[in-house]
Design an enzyme around this catalytic site. Structure first.
Site, PDB file in Angstrom:
ATOM      1  N   HIS A   3      51.754   5.923  45.374  1.00 14.56           N
ATOM      2  CA  HIS A   3      51.149   7.106  46.274  1.00 14.56           C
ATOM      3  C   HIS A   3      49.548   7.072  45.798  1.00 14.56           C
ATOM      4  O   HIS A   3      49.160   6.843  44.675  1.00 14.56           O
ATOM      5  CB  HIS A   3      51.696   8.318  46.223  1.00 14.56           C
ATOM      6  CG  HIS A   3      51.512   9.434  45.391  1.00 14.56           C
ATOM      7  ND1 HIS A   3      50.524  10.034  44.891  1.00 14.56           N
ATOM      8  CD2 HIS A   3      52.424   9.415  44.161  1.00 14.56           C
ATOM      9  CE1 HIS A   3      50.824  10.674  43.880  1.00 14.56           C
ATOM     10  NE2 HIS A   3      51.892  10.248  43.350  1.00 14.56           N
ATOM     11  N   ASP A   5      47.854   9.996  38.655  1.00 12.08           N
ATOM     12  CA  ASP A   5      48.978  10.315  39.239  1.00 12.08           C
ATOM     13  C   ASP A   5      48.543  10.428  40.839  1.00 12.08           C
ATOM     14  O   ASP A   5      48.085  11.218  41.251  1.00 12.08           O
ATOM     15  CB  ASP A   5      49.550  11.584  39.074  1.00 12.08           C
ATOM     16  CG  ASP A   5      50.741  12.053  39.874  1.00 12.08           C
ATOM     17  OD1 ASP A   5      51.327  11.366  40.661  1.00 12.08           O
ATOM     18  OD2 ASP A   5      51.276  13.198  39.682  1.00 12.08           O
ATOM     19  N   GLU A  40      51.931  12.502  49.089  1.00 15.08           N
ATOM     20  CA  GLU A  40      52.904  12.549  48.418  1.00 15.08           C
ATOM     21  C   GLU A  40      53.097  14.001  47.683  1.00 15.08           C
ATOM     22  O   GLU A  40      53.979  14.445  47.553  1.00 15.08           O
ATOM     23  CB  GLU A  40      53.170  11.411  47.228  1.00 15.08           C
ATOM     24  CG  GLU A  40      54.147  11.183  46.406  1.00 15.08           C
ATOM     25  CD  GLU A  40      54.418  12.243  45.400  1.00 15.08           C
ATOM     26  OE1 GLU A  40      55.359  12.191  44.578  1.00 15.08           O
ATOM     27  OE2 GLU A  40      53.292  12.717  44.916  1.00 15.08           O
ATOM     28  N   GLU A  41      51.902  14.380  47.227  1.00 12.68           N
ATOM     29  CA  GLU A  41      51.803  15.451  46.627  1.00 12.68           C
ATOM     30  C   GLU A  41      52.135  16.641  47.469  1.00 12.68           C
ATOM     31  O   GLU A  41      52.117  17.915  46.938  1.00 12.68           O
ATOM     32  CB  GLU A  41      50.458  15.637  45.940  1.00 12.68           C
ATOM     33  CG  GLU A  41      50.112  14.507  44.977  1.00 12.68           C
ATOM     34  CD  GLU A  41      50.841  14.680  43.565  1.00 12.68           C
ATOM     35  OE1 GLU A  41      51.680  15.462  43.465  1.00 12.68           O
ATOM     36  OE2 GLU A  41      50.814  13.954  42.598  1.00 12.68           O
ATOM     37  N   ASP A  57      55.483   5.595  39.662  1.00 14.08           N
ATOM     38  CA  ASP A  57      54.690   6.997  39.604  1.00 14.08           C
ATOM     39  C   ASP A  57      54.432   7.168  38.157  1.00 14.08           C
ATOM     40  O   ASP A  57      55.128   6.702  37.357  1.00 14.08           O
ATOM     41  CB  ASP A  57      55.548   7.932  40.582  1.00 14.08           C
ATOM     42  CG  ASP A  57      54.409   8.990  40.941  1.00 14.08           C
ATOM     43  OD1 ASP A  57      53.340   9.165  40.482  1.00 14.08           O
ATOM     44  OD2 ASP A  57      54.833   9.842  42.040  1.00 14.08           O
ATOM     45  N   HIS A  65      48.396  16.487  36.626  1.00 16.08           N
ATOM     46  CA  HIS A  65      47.944  17.333  37.361  1.00 16.08           C
ATOM     47  C   HIS A  65      46.858  18.134  36.774  1.00 16.08           C
ATOM     48  O   HIS A  65      46.525  19.451  37.216  1.00 16.08           O
ATOM     49  CB  HIS A  65      49.156  18.341  38.278  1.00 16.08           C
ATOM     50  CG  HIS A  65      50.002  17.489  39.351  1.00 16.08           C
ATOM     51  ND1 HIS A  65      50.456  18.271  40.210  1.00 16.08           N
ATOM     52  CD2 HIS A  65      50.071  16.397  39.531  1.00 16.08           C
ATOM     53  CE1 HIS A  65      51.092  17.376  40.940  1.00 16.08           C
ATOM     54  NE2 HIS A  65      51.070  16.305  40.397  1.00 16.08           N
TER      55      HIS A  65
END
Length: 353
Positions: free
Chosen positions: A62, A178, A210-211, A233, A320
């Site tokens: 992603h 990410d 995706e998130e 990922d 994140h």
């Protein structure tokens, strides 16, 4: 690989606002794919056919990153914001961010009280993000407008990729690994297979959103046919001293071969094949069982009558956050294992449950 990751992560592309990343990936993949398409929400699909018959392999990573969106402009020019993707409110204070306006990127900071006010505050209080604000240097809504900033503008961390410690450590720090790291691996794979010396067809899906619930993959998968799939990922390691860590996944420990997460129980035959190849090629690997994470593989495994699906994970610290850390050696291990997986196919290849 470092150059590709740096170029990808310097782009501001949070969930739903991936346009710069979509454009970069399309341009980069256009010269190495047999066919490339971009759908209405920004997913990029690149296909590459081998020189002999074999299965259709879906590989997905992603392109979106966690971020924020401008929600409100206060009378004093401070910006309120909403989250795009999962964040930990404990790390938001005093961070630099980039507001992507129609007039260009604008630097801001998520404000915090001065240390001098600490004695008047509750020391262990964690402020909800709804109480926080972004300061872009404006003193009024009019000055915010002069900067070109509007409600709905996307916001990302304002950090760049750097070597952690030095180049000798092999580790890099930055935002958006990410999953721009997975995108970098997938782009390198397409470039390395230009000889087409493999069986079957690769369908490379660079997915958006995706998130925020695997949304991009769900849209793209409605129009794709494939026999087997592997998602790429990052994954959170557990090798630091916090009491919630169990040291089961380490940075620098090699490619993560997924067994289980919150969105997927990896197909045993896919997992076993990856382990077999890692041992055969002497590629460093480690197993991943972690229910605190999910990937687009969760959407993939539910599509097309349940194609056998696995995941290769890139170990990451500080996920994140504006200071994610990965090891380039792990990244190389993931890429080598994926190339080996693709080249292992023949016309009879199948993955029986």
């Amino acid at each position: 690989m470092f150059k590709t990751i740096k170029e990808l992560t310097q782009l501001a592309g949070p969930s739903g606002y991936e346009q710069p990343v979509t454009s970069y990936i399309k341009k980069r993949a256009d010269s190495v794919a047999d066919e490339i398409t971009v759908d209405a929400i920004g997913n990029v699909v690149a296909s590459l056919k081998g020189n002999r018959p074999g299965p259709k392999l879906l590989l997905t990573a992603h392109m979106d990153e966690v971020g924020f969106i401008v929600k409100k402009v206060e009378s004093n020019g401070l910006l309120r914001f909403e989250k795009l993707g999962g964040h930990d409110d404990r790390i938001l204070l005093a961070q630099k961010v980039t507001v992507r306006s129609k007039s260009g990127e604008r630097l801001g900071v998520i404000g915090t009280i001065s240390a001098h006010y600490k004695k008047f505050d509750t020391a262990d209080k964690i402020r909800d993000y709804r109480q926080l604000y972004i300061d872009v240097g404006a003193g009024s809504p009019e000055e915010v407008a002069d900067l070109g900033i509007e409600i709905g503008d996307p916001v990302t961390w304002a950090t760049t990729v750097e070597h952690l410690g030095s180049e000798q450590t092999g580790k890099i720090v930055g935002k958006g690994f990410d999953d721009r790291a997975g995108c970098a691996v997938l782009l390198r794979l397409l470039e390395e297979l230009q000889s087409k010396n493999f069986a079957g067809e690769i369908i490379a899906l660079f997915a958006v959103q995706e998130e925020v619930g695997l949304r991009g993959a769900k849209v793209a998968l409605a129009n794709l046919e494939f026999d087997i799939a592997v998602a790429l990922d990052t994954t959170a390691v557990s090798d630091t001293p916090e009491d919630v860590m169990d040291n089961s996944l380490k940075i620098g420990g090699g490619a993560g071969i997924k067994i289980l997460d919150a969105s997927l129980i990896a197909h045993p035959a896919i997992k076993d094949k990856l382990v077999e190849l890692a041992k055969k090629e002497d590629i460093a690997y480690q197993f991943e069982i972690f229910t605190g994470i999910g990937t687009d593989a969760g959407a993939v495994t539910l599509a097309n009558k349940g194609a056998p699906t696995g995941v290769l994970s890139i170990p990451s610290r500080n996920a994140h956050s504006p200071v994610e850390v990965i090891d380039l050696n792990d990244l190389e291990a993931v890429k080598k294992l994926l190339v080996s997986f693709v080249k292992s196919f023949n016309e009879e290849s199948e993955f029986i449950f």
